[in-house]
Design a protein around this motif. Structure first.
Motif, PDB file in Angstrom:
ATOM      1  N   GLY A 181     -28.277 -16.333 -63.376  1.00 49.42           N
ATOM      2  CA  GLY A 181     -28.985 -17.603 -63.198  1.00 49.42           C
ATOM      3  C   GLY A 181     -30.045 -17.483 -62.125  1.00 49.42           C
ATOM      4  O   GLY A 181     -29.742 -17.210 -60.973  1.00 49.42           O
ATOM      5  N   GLU A 183     -31.592 -19.818 -60.886  1.00 48.18           N
ATOM      6  CA  GLU A 183     -31.522 -20.959 -59.969  1.00 48.18           C
ATOM      7  C   GLU A 183     -30.484 -20.766 -58.865  1.00 48.18           C
ATOM      8  O   GLU A 183     -30.439 -21.532 -57.910  1.00 48.18           O
ATOM      9  N   ASP A 223     -32.040 -14.015 -64.411  1.00 47.57           N
ATOM     10  CA  ASP A 223     -32.024 -14.129 -65.870  1.00 47.57           C
ATOM     11  C   ASP A 223     -33.077 -13.258 -66.555  1.00 47.57           C
ATOM     12  O   ASP A 223     -33.661 -13.651 -67.551  1.00 47.57           O
ATOM     13  N   GLY A 246     -24.751 -17.870 -68.169  1.00 50.81           N
ATOM     14  CA  GLY A 246     -25.550 -17.125 -69.138  1.00 50.81           C
ATOM     15  C   GLY A 246     -24.891 -16.838 -70.467  1.00 50.81           C
ATOM     16  O   GLY A 246     -25.339 -15.974 -71.220  1.00 50.81           O
ATOM     17  N   ASP A 253     -29.758 -17.667 -71.781  1.00 53.21           N
ATOM     18  CA  ASP A 253     -28.363 -17.244 -71.796  1.00 53.21           C
ATOM     19  C   ASP A 253     -28.288 -15.895 -72.497  1.00 53.21           C
ATOM     20  O   ASP A 253     -28.042 -15.785 -73.693  1.00 53.21           O
TER      21      ASP A 253
HETATM   22 MG    MG Z   1     -27.561 -19.836 -66.455  1.00 50.07          MG
END
Ligand code: MG
Ligand code: AMP
Length: 397
Positions: A181, A183, A223, A246, A253
């Motif tokens: 991720g 984020e 990612d 993911g 993902d």
């Molecule tokens: Mg994610």
């Protein structure tokens, strides 16, 4: 999409025992014994005193008070080989071997020291009073700990008590953790406007640590395919690889495809549970790979339901989920669909398990509600309403 029961079976049937190793007894806590441990001698190894007092011949105390001649003192670890004759006694400490001729011990509280090594005994006593017999706790050659036993404090004491310095135990699996991720930021660093802190990584790491297994924490991969692939290769070196995030259906993902390209065989992807539906499980030779959805409640639930039992089986324990039945203490409504795991407080009251779903729980990111719970209540996906008083099942933690 498979059911939870099918998923559980598939995971457990892929979890194998890893072999046996020798450990120092004091390092074996939390392991499962891979051998029977036999007593090499009787416990106690001799008739011993259960009290601090005087070892006597009970027949000398037919009339009390009686005066006996004291022949000295036997300290713990000491012996008195000469034996005690009629009219004599000897001071003895708890755990010391009873000398020849004596058959009981008078507690020091019921005696009075007099001059010339005389002791006044104030009370009569039965033959064998305050004596522990040779072999009364454990007989030589008997199995004191069975193969398959979980080693806790008492088991460490028992194995040590037989004179063992090392024991054979089942190995535990190693596990790697990778977070995905773009984020996600590790706690301690600055957050951008669209970032959140990594809560799954530290949670999984601490849960694995509590199981006493070797961990490889791989941080956050982001990612992009390249970064992810490199980190996945690292993760696949451990017996168990936990990938958080993911695995859902979003554009980023990437985990299932990357895992496939790294040689992971998919066993299932998606299970009919709520939360945690996108969970992925695969194998690469003997290694097991779990892709856990990134929302923390899903991660925690999948850990409890699938990952922990897997680790336990691989560590030589009986694998299973400990499910208890209780009574729902308030009406419960849900949208029918998947098997629902709802954070709840399960409390024993007068022999009954009372289950209170946590008020205000609002889904798979709501860890605060889970923190107010001690169990997940399991509600069949066919129901939309359960009345107060209904029978429900729970998994506690
Ligand atoms: Mg994610
Ligand atoms: P994902 O499974 O990657 O689709 O993520 C689902 C949700 O969980 C998103 O809101 C993510 O931001 C969040 N999430 C993913 N990984 C973590 C993590 N390590 N810690 C906290 N939240 C996460």
């Amino acid at each position: 999409m498979i059911s939870f029961e099918e998923a559980f079976k598939k995971v457990i049937s892929n979890a194998r025992i890893l072999g046996i190793k020798q450990l120092s007894v004091d390092k074996a806590l939390g392991y499962i014994l891979a051998e029977d441990i036999k007593a090499e001698r009787d416990m106690p190894p001799f008739n011993k005193s259960a009290m601090d007092g005087y070892a006597v011949r009970s027949a000398d105390l037919d009339l009390v008070p009686a005066r006996l001649k004291c022949r000295g003192i036997i300290k713990a670890g000491g012996q008195f080989r000469k034996g005690i004759k009629k009219g004599e006694c000897i001071k003895i400490m708890t755990g010391s071997p009873l000398p020849k001729g004596t058959d009981s011990v008078v507690m020091v509280e019921y005696t009075k020291k007099e001059n010339n090594n005389r002791v006044k005994i104030l009370r009569a006593l039965k033959k064998y009073e305050n004596v522990c017999f040779k072999g009364e706790d454990v007989q030589r050659g008997s199995v004191v700990l069975k193969k398959g036993t979980l080693v806790r404090g008492p088991e460490v004491a028992i194995a040590s008590g037989t004179g063992r310095k090392k024991v054979k135990v089942f190995k535990k699996p190693s596990a790697a953790i990778l977070n995905t991720g773009d984020e996600i930021i590790e706690p301690g660093n600055k957050l951008g406007p669209a970032n959140i802190y990594n809560s799954n990584g530290p949670m999984l790491l601490s849960l694995l640590n509590a199981l006493g297994i070797e961990t490889n924490y791989l941080g956050i991969a982001g990612d992009t395919k390249e970064k992810l692939k490199k980190a996945v290769r690292q993760g696949l070196k451990s017996d168990i690889f936990l990938l958080s995030g993911g695995v859902s259906a979003g554009d980023y993902d990437l985990a299932p495809d990357i895992l496939k390209s790294c040689g992971v065989k998919r066993v299932f992807h998606k299970v009919s549970i709520k939360p945690g539906k996108p969970v992925f499980f695969g194998t690469k030779q003997d290694r097991l790979i779990f892709g856990v959805p990134g929302n923390p409640v899903s991660t925690y639930l999948v850990f409890l339901l699938l990952i922990k039992p897997t680790i336990e089986k691989m560590s030589g324990r009986q694998a299973g989920l400990f499910i208890r039945r209780g009574r729902l203490m308030q009406d419960f409504k849900q949208r029918p669909g998947r098997k629902h795991f709802v954070p709840a407080k399960a409390v024993d009251k007068a022999g009954k398990l009372c289950v209170f779903p946590v008020k205000g729980y609002h889904g798979s990111a709501d860890m605060a509600s889970v923190s107010r719970a001690n169990a997940f209540m399991i509600i069949d996906g066919r129901f939309s309403f359960l009345k107060k008083g209904s029978r429900v099942e729970v998994v506690e933690w």
